[in-house]
Write a protein that holds these residues in place. Structure first.
Motif, short mmCIF file in Angstrom:
data_model
loop_
_atom_site.label_atom_id
_atom_site.label_comp_id
_atom_site.label_asym_id
_atom_site.label_seq_id
_atom_site.Cartn_x
_atom_site.Cartn_y
_atom_site.Cartn_z
N ARG A 233 43.92 40.29 73.78
CA ARG A 233 43.62 41.54 74.48
C ARG A 233 44.89 42.31 74.82
O ARG A 233 45.96 41.75 75.04
N TRP A 234 44.75 43.63 74.88
CA TRP A 234 45.82 44.50 75.38
C TRP A 234 45.72 44.61 76.90
O TRP A 234 46.70 44.55 77.62
N ASP A 235 44.49 44.79 77.37
CA ASP A 235 44.18 44.81 78.80
C ASP A 235 42.71 44.43 78.94
O ASP A 235 42.08 43.98 77.98
N ALA A 240 44.03 43.84 71.71
CA ALA A 240 45.38 44.15 71.22
C ALA A 240 45.28 44.64 69.78
O ALA A 240 44.59 44.04 68.96
N LEU A 246 52.11 44.05 70.40
CA LEU A 246 52.47 43.15 71.50
C LEU A 246 53.99 42.95 71.56
O LEU A 246 54.57 42.88 72.65
N ARG A 249 55.60 45.99 73.11
CA ARG A 249 55.45 46.00 74.57
C ARG A 249 56.51 45.12 75.23
O ARG A 249 57.06 45.49 76.29
#
Length: 276
Positions: A233-235, A240, A246, A249
């Motif tokens: 997941r990204w959030d 993601a 990733l 980030r």
């Protein structure tokens, strides 16, 4: 521009599947493509697993050989680290790819609980895996799921079963294992530096703890790991988009904390690996 941060990308793992996130690379071709994008984004270590056609994990040396060949061709200079983890095979099958002589391999030096099972690493298997890495001039990345694993890694080093300096990864946030707890994280660092001065370390968080460990590690002067193996997941709302996203980030966090992202040349020098 001192103290560069090495970014490790765990591209696939043993568990995430396409139904969890379509961006998870499964085939060798997908893994090479995803790793190349992550490499270009700043990752200098690729932590690698391989899968069968049905997405189940395997320790098949032939698949690892194809992946290693592809990464060396398309990501020249990148440090390739092959997994000897327990979900991919039983007993010595887990180290069947070590004669391929990757730059690094993961080494779990003790047992612990996982979400639904015991992650078993018997002392005789640990000794055998360590000896194979020593024989093939492979640098182990010690996977520390528990404080005792740091002590055991130091014992193995003192016995000559692992070459100094150590490279230890603090894995936090696995259900039923060590949670992502900041005082514990700080104590990990203090313990490693006290018992094995000159060691290098990396922080890896699982799930929502990935970003937490990324920031703790960068701020504390260590190295860090990201990737779809640990977190799809990204959030809370979004998946993601890719391994490269990733990594980007994490690179932004490095800039925030005024840490340069290590080049592959710097990463090899920091870890004492041969130049290519």
């Amino acid at each position: 521009m001192s103290n560069p941060c090495i970014i490790c990308v765990a591209i696939t793992g043993s568990l995430p599947r396409k139904e969890n996130n379509p961006a998870v690379p499964i085939t060798i071709e997908e893994q090479v493509e995803s790793t190349q994008a992550a490499f270009e984004a700043g990752a200098t270590i690729a932590h690698c697993h391989v899968r069968n056609d049905d997405q189940t994990p395997t320790s098949d040396p032939e698949k690892f050989a194809r992946l290693l060949e592809g990464l060396r061709k398309h990501c020249p200079g990148m440090i390739v680290q092959l997994s000897t983890g327990g979900r991919s095979g039983a007993d010595r099958e887990r180290g069947g790819m070590l004669p391929l002589k990757p730059d690094m391999a993961s080494l779990s030096v003790g047992s612990n609980n996982f979400p639904t099972r015991v992650y078993e690493n018997a002392p005789d298997l640990v000794d055998w895996l360590a000896s194979e890495m020593l024989n093939h001039d492979i640098k182990p990345e010690i996977e520390a799921f528990d404080l005792s694993h740091i002590h055991q890694a130091v014992n193995l080093m003192k016995q000559g079963k692992i070459k100094a300096p150590l490279y230890v990864q603090f894995v936090m946030g696995v259900k039923n294992a060590m949670p992502a707890d900041k005082p514990t994280f700080d104590f990990y660092i203090e313990t490693l530096e006290r018992l094995a001065p000159g060691s290098q370390w990396c922080g890896a968080g699982v799930g929502a703890n990935q970003l937490v460990l990324n920031e703790w590690s960068i701020a504390a002067g260590g190295h860090t790991r990201t990737g779809l193996e640990d977190n799809v997941r990204w959030d809370k709302e979004r998946l993601a988009p890719s391994n490269a996203a990733l990594v980007e980030r994490v690179a932004a966090l490095c800039e925030k904390h005024e840490r340069p992202v290590a080049t592959w040349q710097q990463a090899r020098e920091i870890l004492g690996l041969k130049a290519v």
